[in-house]
Design an enzyme around this catalytic site. Structure first.
Site, PDB file in Angstrom:
ATOM      1  N   ASP A 306       0.865  -1.171   0.000  1.00  0.00           N
ATOM      2  CA  ASP A 306       0.000   0.000   0.000  1.00  0.00           C
ATOM      3  C   ASP A 306       0.910   1.232   0.000  1.00  0.00           C
ATOM      4  OD1 ASP A 306      -2.168   1.662  -0.003  1.00  0.00           O
ATOM      5  OD2 ASP A 306      -3.116   0.862   1.789  1.00  0.00           O
TER       6      ASP A 306
HETATM    7  C1  BGC Z   1      -5.058   3.167   0.351  1.00  0.00           C
HETATM    8  C2  BGC Z   1      -5.304   2.066  -0.637  1.00  0.00           C
HETATM    9  C3  BGC Z   1      -5.307   2.604  -2.032  1.00  0.00           C
HETATM   10  C4  BGC Z   1      -4.016   3.341  -2.294  1.00  0.00           C
HETATM   11  C5  BGC Z   1      -3.925   3.935  -3.678  1.00  0.00           C
HETATM   12  C6  BGC Z   1      -3.838   3.974  -0.023  1.00  0.00           C
HETATM   13  O1  BGC Z   1      -3.731   5.084   0.795  1.00  0.00           O
HETATM   14  O2  BGC Z   1      -4.904   2.617   1.639  1.00  0.00           O
HETATM   15  O3  BGC Z   1      -6.499   1.423  -0.338  1.00  0.00           O
HETATM   16  O4  BGC Z   1      -5.484   1.571  -2.935  1.00  0.00           O
HETATM   17  O5  BGC Z   1      -3.887   4.386  -1.364  1.00  0.00           O
HETATM   18  O6  BGC Z   1      -4.766   4.994  -3.832  1.00  0.00           O
END
Ligand code: BGC
Length: 759
Positions: A306
C-alpha cells in the site's frame, strides 16, 4: 549492466518476432522468453509503480514535503520531477502507474513505454471502488457498504463487470478493490468501502466482485486486488493504519475468510495493510504473505504494497534502519510490487548485486507481473479505443444498474407510519441539512462528477414529487462550520411547513481531504453527528411538524435521540450518482425499501465493538448505565409491506459430521405492496470445546413477493457451515446440538428457531 544489456539486445536481433510478442504462444513461454531478455534494472523496474505525471505536476506546484508524508491521496517526488518519471518510463524502468485519471494520460504514458527497448506495456491501477468513480465521467454506484446492504451478490457481480468495462475503456487494467476487510469499528473512516462486519457476507460480496472484475481476463476484464491484508478493520482505537492486536483464532475465524474466498475466486493481486499485526508490520510479514497466502491458500498472483508502506517500515514502524533495509525486509517477506516511487530501482538492484536478495527471487515477482500483463492482453492492445470507450462509460445499462443498486441499498431504519409520504397531505415540505443538495452522496473514492450525472436529494424530490412545494434551507456542505443563523432559519421555516426532511450525515468528498469527516484517513473518536447537525434536527423537530431524518454516511452513526423521537429514519449510506433519486423514490413509496444493515449500528462510541456475532459471555454483565444492545442490529431493515415467516422445517433432526441438512421456511407478503425480502439463516453450535459466537450468518437469499404471495426459501447446511477451528486450527464438526435460526434480521426476537443434532 553494460554486458547484460548487450547480450539481451543481441538475442532480439534479426527480423524474427521475438517469442514474447507472439500473441499465439502460451503465456508461460512468453513470460520466460521476455524474462530471459531483461536486465536486472528492467526487472526491478517492473516491480515499481509511480503516480501519474499529471498528478505529480499538479502537486509539485502546491504540496509541501509534510503533505507528502501525511497525505495518502497526493504525491510527488522531492528531488525529482515528472520529467524524470517520463524518462524512466521511456527507459523501461517503470512497471505500473496509479492515480492516472484520464485515458489520454494513460495512452500517453503507454506511448513512452512503447519507446522502451522491450516495449513492455504499463499496467494502470486505480481505486475503482464503486465504479471507476475516481476518474471523471464514469458510472458511480453506491459504495461497498451500501452494496453489501443489498445482500445481492448478482448485483455485485454485474457492477464489477460494468466497472471493468468502463475501466478498460480508459486503458485502466487493475482495480484496487474489493476491499474485503471486516469492519468492526465505526470510528474507522473506511467502513464505507467495506462490506461490513460479517465474514460470510463480506466473503460472498468479495467473491462475486472478483469474478465480475476479472472475468477470466478477456478483453474487458481487469485485475482485481483484494485488500488490505489484514486487520485494519479492527485497529487500536479505530484509527486507520494503527496497530492491530488480533489473536490467530480471530484472524482465522473473522478476518482471513474473505481473503481466502477472494483467492478462491481467482483474485490475482493482494494489497497488504498499513498496520502492524501483533507486532509485525503487514508489509514485512512473511507469515501472512508466504505461509498463509501462498502456502495455505495457494495464491498464484502478486502482492502489492500500500501507499509508501514499505518506506514506513523505516520511517514509521522503525523495524528497518533505512529505506534500503525496508525494501529488503519487504521483498524477502514476499512483496512483489512497490506502491510507489523513487529509490526502489537503485536500492533493490544493489541488494541483488550485493547477494542479499537472489535474482531468482526478483524473477519470481516479475514473472507474476508479466503474466498478468500478457493475460490482460496488454502487449496486443496497449492503448485505449476512446470512441468505443465513450459508448461504454455511463451507458444506459450502467446508469440503470447504478439506480437499481441505490434503490436496493438504502435502509429504512424507522417508520411510525409516516412513510411513504402522501403528497396530498404534505404539500409544503422543508428540506435542509448538509447533504440535501450536495454531490457528497457520491461517497468517498469519487472524483467530482458532472452535475448532469448526479441527482442530489433536493433534485430528486423536485423530480419525483413535482406537485409538492419544497422549501430549501441550505446548510452548505461543511458540517464543521455550520451557521447557527441557518439552523435557526430552518427551524423558523419548519413551522410554516407540513413536513420536514433533514438530510444529515458525514462529509466524504476527497477533494476536500482535510475538511471532510469520514473516509480514508478520516477517523473519529465518536460516532455522533458532527457540528450543529443535532441542533438542526432537534430545532426542526421542535416545530411539531413530522420530521424525517436521512443519513448519508459511510460509517454507522449513533443517532439515538433521532431514533427515539423522530417518526422516520433512513440510512442511505453513500448511494452514488442516483442517490437523490432513489432516496426520494423510497420516501414517496415509488420503491419499496429492501436493504438490510451489513453492520450493527451502535448507540455510541462507548459500545464499540458492538457486533452481532459476539461470544456468549459478552453481556453476562451488561452495562450498568445505558443499553447493551445496539441501536439497530446487523441484518435489520424495514419495508413498506410486512413479511410473515412460518413453517421452519429441517429435513432431519439428526445427521453426521459429513451430512447435509435441508432447511425450508415459508415467507408470506402479508402487506399491500410488492417487495424484496432478504431471508437470513444463522447457526449456533450449542456446546463446543472452543467458544463459538451466539450466532453466525451462514446463508441468505433475496426473494421477491407480490402482496399476498408466499414462497418457500430453501437452504442447505453443509458440513463447512458447522465446522469451527479446533485448538490446532483444523476445521472440525463436533457432535452435539446446532440451533438453526431463520428470519429478517439477526435480532433474537425476529428469528424462528429449530435444532438438530450431529451424532
Ligand atoms: C489506500 C489504498 C489505495 C491506495 C492507492 C492507499 O492510501 O490505503 O487502499 O489503494 O492508497 O490509492
Amino acid at each position: 549492466m553494460a554486458i547484460s544489456l548487450i547480450m539481451a539486445m543481441s538475442s532480439c536481433s534479426g527480423d524474427d518476432l521475438p517469442l514474447y510478442k507472439d500473441a499465439g504462444a502460451p503465456v508461460e513461454k512468453r513470460v520466460e522468453d521476455l524474462l530471459s531478455r531483461m536486465t536486472l534494472e528492467e526487472k526491478v523496474g517492473q516491480m515499481n509503480q509511480f503516480v501519474g505525471v499529471e498528478h505529480i505536476r499538479k502537486n509539485e506546484a502546491s504540496l509541501s514535503e509534510e503533505d507528502l508524508h501525511n497525505n495518502t491521496a497526493q504525491a510527488f517526488y522531492p528531488g525529482f520531477n515528472a520529467d524524470s518519471v517520463e524518462t524512466w518510463t521511456r527507459q523501461g524502468l517503470v512497471g505500473s502507474f496509479l492515480h492516472v485519471i484520464t485515458a489520454e494520460e494513460a495512452d500517453y504514458l503507454q506511448s513512452l513505454a512503447m519507446k522502451s527497448r522491450l516495449q513492455i506495456p504499463l499496467i494502470f491501477g486505480i481505486d475503482a471502488i464503486h465504479g471507476n468513480a475516481n476518474a471523471p465521467d464514469n458510472t458511480v454506484y453506491p459504495t461497498n457498504i451500501g452494496l453489501a446492504s443489498t445482500f445481492d451478490t448478482d448485483l455485485a457481480y454485474r457492477i464489477a463487470r460494468q466497472t471493468a468495462k468502463e475501466m478498460r475503456a480508459m486503458n485502466m487494467h487493475w482495480t484496487f478493490n474489493p476491499n474485503v476487510e471486516v469492519a468492526r469499528d465505526p470510528r474507522w473512516g473506511r467502513c464505507g468501502e467495506t462490506y461490513g462486519e460479517d465474514p460470510y457476507l463480506v466473503s460472498r460480496m468479495g467473491y462475486s466482485t472478483v469474478k465480475g472484475y476479472q472475468a477470466d481476463f478477456g478483453h474487458d476484464g481487469v485485475l482485481a486486488c483484494i485488500k488490505h491484508f489484514v486487520g485494519g478493520g479492527q485497529s487500536e482505537n479505530g484509527t486507520n493504519g494503527a496497530p492491530a492486536e488480533i489473536s490467530e483464532r480471530t484472524l482465522r475465524e473473522v478476518f482471513f475468510p474473505p481473503f481466502k474466498e477472494g483467492t478462491e475466486a481467482g483474485a490475482m493481486s493482494v494489497m497488504m495493510a498499513h498496520n502492524e499485526l501483533n507486532g509485525i508490520p503487514c508489509h514485512s510479514n512473511e507469515w501472512l504473505m508466504e505461509d498463509v497466502l501462498r502456502g495455505e491458500w495457494g495464491f498464484k498472483g502478486f502482492v502489492v504494497s500500500d501507499w509508501m508502506d514499505i518506506e514506513h517500515l523505516h520511517d514509521l514502524h522503525a523495524t528497518a534502519e533505512n529505506i534500503k533495509e525496508a525494501f529488503y525486509q519487504s521483498i524477502m517477506a514476499g512483496m512483489d510490487m512497490h506502491m510507489h516511487g523513487v529509490y526502489w530501482n537503485e536500492y533493490v538492484c544493489e541488494l541483488v548485486r550485493e547477494g542479499r536478495i537472489p535474482e531468482s527471487r526478483i524473477d519470481r515477482s516479475v514473472r507474476k507481473i508479466l503474466e498478468m500483463k500478457f493475460r490482460l492482453g496488454l502487449f496486443e492492445q496497449p492503448y485505449s479505443d476512446s470512441e468505443e470507450g465513450m459508448k461504454t462509460r455511463l451507458c444506459p445499462e450502467h446508469r440503470n444498474t447504478a439506480l437499481e443498486a441505490a434503490r436496493k441499498s438504502i435502509v429504512l431504519l424507522k417508520n411510525d407510519g409516516l412513510l411513504p409520504l402522501d403528497p396530498k397531505k404534505y404539500r409544503k415540505v422543508l428540506v435542509t441539512g448538509i447533504n440535501a443538495d450536495d454531490h457528497n452522496i457520491l461517497g468517498d473514492w469519487s472524483a467530482e462528477q458532472k452535475p448532469e450525472n448526479v441527482i442530489t436529494v433536493l433534485e430528486g424530490l423536485r423530480a419525483v414529487s413535482p406537485e409538492t412545494e419544497f422549501v430549501f434551507v441550505d446548510q452548505s456542505w461543511d458540517p464543521r462550520n455550520m451557521s447557527p443563523a441557518k439552523v435557526d432559519e430552518a427551524a423558523r421555516k419548519a413551522v410554516d411547513c407540513d413536513l420536514c426532511i433533514v438530510v444529515a450525515g458525514e462529509y466524504m468528498f476527497r477533494g476536500r481531504w482535510t475538511e471532510r469527516t469520514s473516509g480514508e484517513d478520516t477517523d473519529r473518536s465518536d460516532i455522533e453527528l458532527v457540528g450543529l447537525q443535532n441542533d438542526l434536527i432537534r430545532k426542526v423537530a421542535a416545530s411539531g411538524k413530522p420530521t424525517v431524518l436521512i443519513l448519508v454516511s459511510g460509517r454507522p452513526l449513533g443517532t439515538e435521540w433521532a431514533a427515539e423521537h423522530l417518526p422516520a429514519l433512513i440510512n442511505a449510506w453513500e448511494p452514488g450518482m442516483y442517490g437523490g433519486q432513489a432516496i426520494t423514490e423510497i420516501l414517496y413509496g415509488k420503491v419499496n425499501p429492501s436493504a438490510k444493515l451489513p453492520i450493527s449500528i451502535p448507540r455510541s462510541a462507548g459500545q464499540i465493538r458492538m457486533i452481532y456475532n459476539h461470544k456468549p459471555s459478552q453481556y453476562f454483565h451488561p452495562y450498568v448505565l445505558g443499553e447493551s444492545t445496539p441501536l439497530y442490529p446487523f441484518g435489520y431493515g424495514l419495508s413498506y409491506t410486512s413479511y410473515d415467516y412460518s413453517d421452519l422445517t429441517l429435513d432431519k433432526d439428526e445427521t453426521t459430521s459429513d451430512g447435509v441438512v435441508k432447511v425450508s421456511v415459508t415467507i408470506t407478503n402479508s402487506g399491500h405492496m410488492a417487495g424484496d425480502e432478504i431471508v437470513q439463516l444463522y447457526i449456533r453450535d450449542r456446546f463446543s470445546r472452543i467458544t463459538r459466537p451466539v450466532k453466525e450468518l451462514k446463508d441468505f437469499v433475496r426473494i421477491h413477493l407480490e402482496p399476498g404471495e408466499s414462497k418457500v426459501a430453501v437452504f442447505e447446511i453443509t458440513p463447512d457451515k458447522l465446522a469451527f477451528l479446533n485448538r490446532n486450527f483444523n476445521p472440525v464438526v463436533e457432535p452435539g446440538e446446532f440451533i438453526v435460526m431463520v428470519g429478517p434480521s439477526s435480532s433474537d426476537k425476529d428469528l424462528l428457531k429449530k435444532s438438530f443434532t450431529v451424532k
